[in-house]
Design a protein around this motif. Structure first.
Motif, mmCIF file in Angstrom:
data_model
loop_
_atom_site.group_PDB
_atom_site.id
_atom_site.type_symbol
_atom_site.label_atom_id
_atom_site.label_comp_id
_atom_site.label_asym_id
_atom_site.label_seq_id
_atom_site.Cartn_x
_atom_site.Cartn_y
_atom_site.Cartn_z
ATOM 1 N N LEU A 1 0.809 -1.215 0.000
ATOM 2 C CA LEU A 1 0.000 0.000 0.000
ATOM 3 C C LEU A 1 0.841 1.263 0.000
ATOM 4 N N ASP A 2 2.022 1.220 0.608
ATOM 5 C CA ASP A 2 2.844 2.431 0.672
ATOM 6 C C ASP A 2 3.414 2.830 -0.684
ATOM 7 N N THR A 3 3.465 1.918 -1.656
ATOM 8 C CA THR A 3 3.942 2.291 -2.986
ATOM 9 C C THR A 3 2.917 3.150 -3.718
ATOM 10 N N LEU A 4 1.677 3.113 -3.276
ATOM 11 C CA LEU A 4 0.644 3.946 -3.887
ATOM 12 C C LEU A 4 0.776 5.408 -3.492
ATOM 13 N N LEU A 5 1.418 5.680 -2.385
ATOM 14 C CA LEU A 5 1.524 7.051 -1.892
ATOM 15 C C LEU A 5 2.147 7.976 -2.936
ATOM 16 N N GLU A 6 3.241 7.584 -3.541
ATOM 17 C CA GLU A 6 3.900 8.434 -4.530
ATOM 18 C C GLU A 6 3.026 8.642 -5.756
ATOM 19 N N LYS A 7 2.259 7.634 -6.142
ATOM 20 C CA LYS A 7 1.383 7.769 -7.309
ATOM 21 C C LYS A 7 0.212 8.710 -7.014
ATOM 22 N N VAL A 8 -0.331 8.620 -5.814
ATOM 23 C CA VAL A 8 -1.419 9.527 -5.425
ATOM 24 C C VAL A 8 -0.887 10.952 -5.349
ATOM 25 N N LYS A 9 0.289 11.126 -4.774
ATOM 26 C CA LYS A 9 0.886 12.468 -4.679
ATOM 27 C C LYS A 9 1.164 13.034 -6.069
ATOM 28 N N ALA A 10 1.612 12.205 -6.990
ATOM 29 C CA ALA A 10 1.838 12.668 -8.362
ATOM 30 C C ALA A 10 0.519 13.079 -9.008
ATOM 31 N N ASN A 11 -0.527 12.313 -8.755
ATOM 32 C CA ASN A 11 -1.844 12.641 -9.298
ATOM 33 C C ASN A 11 -2.357 13.968 -8.743
ATOM 34 N N LEU A 12 -2.065 14.230 -7.489
ATOM 35 C CA LEU A 12 -2.493 15.469 -6.838
ATOM 36 C C LEU A 12 -1.520 16.629 -7.061
ATOM 37 N N ILE A 13 -0.391 16.339 -7.665
ATOM 38 C CA ILE A 13 0.679 17.313 -7.876
ATOM 39 C C ILE A 13 1.138 17.876 -6.526
ATOM 40 N N LEU A 14 1.439 16.971 -5.604
ATOM 41 C CA LEU A 14 1.932 17.325 -4.271
ATOM 42 C C LEU A 14 3.400 16.897 -4.159
ATOM 43 N N SER A 15 4.235 17.810 -3.703
ATOM 44 C CA SER A 15 5.641 17.454 -3.523
ATOM 45 C C SER A 15 6.070 17.488 -2.058
ATOM 46 N N HIS A 16 5.224 18.000 -1.179
ATOM 47 C CA HIS A 16 5.566 18.060 0.247
ATOM 48 C C HIS A 16 5.156 16.759 0.948
ATOM 49 N N THR A 17 5.619 16.598 2.169
ATOM 50 C CA THR A 17 5.311 15.386 2.934
ATOM 51 C C THR A 17 4.362 15.653 4.106
ATOM 52 N N VAL A 18 3.888 16.878 4.222
ATOM 53 C CA VAL A 18 3.059 17.283 5.356
ATOM 54 C C VAL A 18 1.807 16.415 5.475
ATOM 55 N N ASP A 19 1.198 16.058 4.356
ATOM 56 C CA ASP A 19 -0.059 15.311 4.375
ATOM 57 C C ASP A 19 0.102 13.820 4.096
ATOM 58 N N ASP A 20 1.313 13.307 4.149
ATOM 59 C CA ASP A 20 1.528 11.894 3.828
ATOM 60 C C ASP A 20 0.713 10.953 4.717
ATOM 61 N N GLU A 21 0.653 11.231 5.995
ATOM 62 C CA GLU A 21 -0.113 10.370 6.906
ATOM 63 C C GLU A 21 -1.601 10.400 6.553
ATOM 64 N N LEU A 22 -2.116 11.568 6.275
ATOM 65 C CA LEU A 22 -3.513 11.707 5.872
ATOM 66 C C LEU A 22 -3.771 10.985 4.551
ATOM 67 N N LEU A 23 -2.879 11.168 3.598
ATOM 68 C CA LEU A 23 -3.023 10.484 2.310
ATOM 69 C C LEU A 23 -3.003 8.976 2.477
ATOM 70 N N GLN A 24 -2.166 8.491 3.377
ATOM 71 C CA GLN A 24 -2.100 7.051 3.607
ATOM 72 C C GLN A 24 -3.436 6.520 4.141
ATOM 73 N N LEU A 25 -4.095 7.302 4.985
ATOM 74 C CA LEU A 25 -5.426 6.908 5.475
ATOM 75 C C LEU A 25 -6.428 6.836 4.323
#
Length: 105
Positions: free
Chosen positions: A3-27
């Motif tokens: 599941l953690d490999t999806l994080l980078e793909k979701v962030k790319a889709n959202l055009i997010l480069s920061h890590t502030v919301d990584d925990e929220l995105l993982q949820l």
């Protein structure tokens, strides 16, 4: 696919480069994966140990992105001016997930 490999793909889709919301995105990713498993009639945790097809992966990315952009309860994000946008996301996600659904009776 883990599941953690999806994080980078979701962030790319959202055009997010920061890590502030990584925990929220993982949820949101976890919720989207659980939705996919339920919709496809497969056991909970299946995608924690088995690879997703590209269509299921795209559905999970779209749904997790939608959860993030709509976290205030609106249609959200870039589509806030369209009342139909939220429904269209769900329809598209369900169409993608239907391709890999286990059609048990």
């Amino acid at each position: 696919m883990a599941l953690d490999t999806l994080l980078e793909k979701v962030k790319a889709n959202l055009i997010l480069s920061h890590t502030v919301d990584d925990e929220l995105l993982q949820l949101y990713i976890t919720a989207a994966v659980r939705y996919a498993e339920s919709y496809q009639h497969i056991s909970a945790g299946y995608y924690g140990e088995n690879e997703m097809t590209p269509t299921t992966e795209q559905a999970v990315i779209m749904l997790a992105s939608h959860f993030y952009e709509s976290r205030d309860g609106s249609t959200g994000g870039f589509f806030a001016d369209s009342v139909q946008a939220g429904r269209q996301v769900w329809e598209t996600v369900n169409l993608l997930l239907r391709l890999d659904r286990d059609w048990k009776v």
